[in-house]
Design an enzyme around this catalytic site. Structure first.
Site, PDB file in Angstrom:
ATOM      1  N   ARG A 148       0.843  -1.191   0.000  1.00 29.18           N
ATOM      2  CA  ARG A 148       0.000   0.000   0.000  1.00 29.18           C
ATOM      3  C   ARG A 148       0.882   1.245   0.000  1.00 29.18           C
ATOM      4  O   ARG A 148       1.923   1.270   0.645  1.00 29.18           O
ATOM      5  CB  ARG A 148      -0.909   0.009   1.222  1.00 29.18           C
ATOM      6  CG  ARG A 148      -1.855  -1.175   1.303  1.00 29.18           C
ATOM      7  CD  ARG A 148      -2.576  -1.177   2.641  1.00 29.18           C
ATOM      8  NE  ARG A 148      -3.467  -2.335   2.766  1.00 29.18           N
ATOM      9  CZ  ARG A 148      -4.137  -2.642   3.871  1.00 29.18           C
ATOM     10  NH1 ARG A 148      -4.009  -1.874   4.951  1.00 29.18           N
ATOM     11  NH2 ARG A 148      -4.923  -3.705   3.915  1.00 29.18           N
ATOM     12  N   ASP A 180       0.722   5.557   0.652  1.00 26.58           N
ATOM     13  CA  ASP A 180      -0.084   6.570   1.318  1.00 26.58           C
ATOM     14  C   ASP A 180      -0.525   7.662   0.351  1.00 26.58           C
ATOM     15  O   ASP A 180      -0.067   7.730  -0.793  1.00 26.58           O
ATOM     16  CB  ASP A 180       0.711   7.201   2.462  1.00 26.58           C
ATOM     17  CG  ASP A 180       0.926   6.254   3.628  1.00 26.58           C
ATOM     18  OD1 ASP A 180       0.119   5.311   3.782  1.00 26.58           O
ATOM     19  OD2 ASP A 180       1.899   6.447   4.379  1.00 26.58           O
ATOM     20  N   TYR A 228      12.211   1.436  -3.229  1.00 25.76           N
ATOM     21  CA  TYR A 228      11.624   2.767  -3.200  1.00 25.76           C
ATOM     22  C   TYR A 228      12.656   3.796  -3.645  1.00 25.76           C
ATOM     23  O   TYR A 228      13.867   3.620  -3.460  1.00 25.76           O
ATOM     24  CB  TYR A 228      11.147   3.123  -1.789  1.00 25.76           C
ATOM     25  CG  TYR A 228       9.835   2.493  -1.410  1.00 25.76           C
ATOM     26  CD1 TYR A 228       8.624   3.144  -1.648  1.00 25.76           C
ATOM     27  CD2 TYR A 228       9.792   1.238  -0.804  1.00 25.76           C
ATOM     28  CE1 TYR A 228       7.416   2.565  -1.300  1.00 25.76           C
ATOM     29  CE2 TYR A 228       8.582   0.648  -0.454  1.00 25.76           C
ATOM     30  CZ  TYR A 228       7.403   1.315  -0.703  1.00 25.76           C
ATOM     31  OH  TYR A 228       6.202   0.726  -0.362  1.00 25.76           O
ATOM     32  N   ARG A 265       9.969   7.381   4.598  1.00 26.80           N
ATOM     33  CA  ARG A 265       9.823   8.820   4.840  1.00 26.80           C
ATOM     34  C   ARG A 265      10.474   9.236   6.154  1.00 26.80           C
ATOM     35  O   ARG A 265      11.001  10.353   6.270  1.00 26.80           O
ATOM     36  CB  ARG A 265       8.343   9.207   4.815  1.00 26.80           C
ATOM     37  CG  ARG A 265       7.726   9.141   3.417  1.00 26.80           C
ATOM     38  CD  ARG A 265       6.215   9.318   3.465  1.00 26.80           C
ATOM     39  NE  ARG A 265       5.842  10.557   4.144  1.00 26.80           N
ATOM     40  CZ  ARG A 265       4.612  10.824   4.577  1.00 26.80           C
ATOM     41  NH1 ARG A 265       3.647   9.916   4.422  1.00 26.80           N
ATOM     42  NH2 ARG A 265       4.352  11.966   5.167  1.00 26.80           N
TER      43      ARG A 265
END
Length: 274
Positions: free
Chosen positions: A67, A69, A128, A219
Site C-alpha cells: 500500500r 499513502d 523505493y 519517509r
C-alpha cells in the site's frame, strides 16, 4: 471457481475458470487518498477496480504488492486480479488504460500467472525512490513530484548516516505509531544517496531496498537524513536514534510527494524480469 493446470491458450473465452492476471502499475499519487480503496475518497485501487467493472460487470477486488499513502507515487506497483473470462494480456492492459482515463494511472504491462500467485506474498524485494531537491525557487512543472528544501545539503554526511541503518535492526524509531506490522525488526539491504546536479539546484535521490518495510519507514529515514544533510544532526545521531528504539527519537517525517514505489521483485519475474 478456480482451476489449476488449465491451458488458457486453448480455453473458450467464457469457460468456467477464473484466470489470474498480474498488472504492472504506474501512477501519480497526488489526486488519491492512497492505494487502498476508500469509501468516500479516490484511491488507486478503487480506480483500477472501477475500470475492471467496465470490462466485466460486478465487484472486483485486486491485491497489491504494497500500500502507498496519500500523495505517494509508483513507477512499478504490482497487483493481481481474477477475472471470469480469458483475456489476451495486451488487450486487457489496453482496455484498462482506456477506462482509467483521465486518472493518472497506467497499466504498463500485464501477464497471466498461476492461480495461486500473489502480488504481496510472493514478492522477494521492494525498492523505493525518494526525490529531494535543494533550490530556492519553487517547483512548477515538477510540483508534487519532489520534496523541495531551500538550503544546501551535505550528501556525504547523509550517506554516512544512512550507512548506520543498513542491516537487520529493530526499526521502532522509524516506524509510524499506527504501523500494523507484527514486528519492528526488518532487514534493510540498501539506502544509497545519489546526487544529480541540475541547472538551478541539486537533486538528491534516496534509493532504498528491502524485502518489506514498516509504515512510514522510508519517509522517516529521509526526513531524518535531511536533518543530517542540513547540519542539524550528525551521522552518529542517526545511529543513536536507531538504538533508542523510540519513535520520539526520530527526525521529522518527510512529506509524501517525493516518494515512489519504484519496483517489486519476484523469484520468476512475471514480466520477464526479476
Amino acid at each position: 471457481m478456480r482451476c489449476v493446470g488449465i491451458d488458457f491458450a486453448h480455453c473458450s473465452p467464457y469457460c468456467n475458470v477464473m484466470p489470474r492476471y498480474v498488472l504492472l502499475v504506474e501512477y501519480h499519487g497526488a489526486p488519491f487518498a492512497g492505494w487502498q480503496r476508500q469509501r468516500d475518497q479516490p484511491s488507486v485501487q478503487g480506480a483500477i477496480e472501477a475500470a475492471l467493472a467496465k470490462l466485466e460487470p460486478g465487484e472486483h477486488t485486486i491485491a497489491a504488492a504494497g500500500r502507498t499513502d496519500a500523495g505517494v507515487h509508483a513507477l512499478g506497483q504490482v497487483a493481481h486480479c481474477d477475472l471470469t473470462r480469458v483475456w489476451d494480456p495486451f488487450r486487457l492492459s489496453e482496455a484498462l488504460n482506456y477506462h482509467l482515463k483521465p486518472a493518472p494511472v497506467a497499466i504498463l504491462a500485464c501477464a497471466k500467472v498461476a492461480d495461486d500467485w500473489h502480488a504481496r506474498f510472493d514478492a522477494t524485494e521492494r525498492r523505493y525512490l525518494f526525490r529531494l531537491i535543494a533550490r530556492r525557487a519553487p517547483l512548477t512543472s515538477e510540483q508534487g513530484q519532489l520534496w523541495r528544501v531551500n538550503h544546501d545539503l551535505d550528501a556525504a554526511a547523509m550517506q554516512a548516516g544512512a550507512d548506520q541503518l543498513i542491516g537487520r535492526h529493530d526499526f521502532t524509531t522509524f516506524r509510524s505509531s499506527i504501523c500494523q506490522a507484527k514486528s519492528p525488526v526488518k532487514t534493510l539491504d540498501e539506502l544509497r544517496v545519489e546526487t544529480v546536479e541540475r541547472p538551478y539546484g541539486t537533486e538528491y535521490r534516496f534509493h532504498v531496498r528491502a524485502r518489506s518495510f514498516l509504515h512510514n519507514q522510508v519517509r522517516s529515514f529521509v526526513g531524518t537524513l535531511e536533518r543530517v544533510g542540513a547540519g542539524a544532526w550528525t551521522p552518529d545521531d542517526v545511529g543513536a536514534a536507531l538504538t533508542a528504539k523510540d519513535r520520539s527519537a526520530c527526525g521529522p517525517v518527510s512529506p509524501p510527494q517525493g516518494l515512489y514505489l519504484a519496483a517489486v521483485s519476484y523469484p520468476d519475474g512475471p514480466f520477464g524480469v526479476g
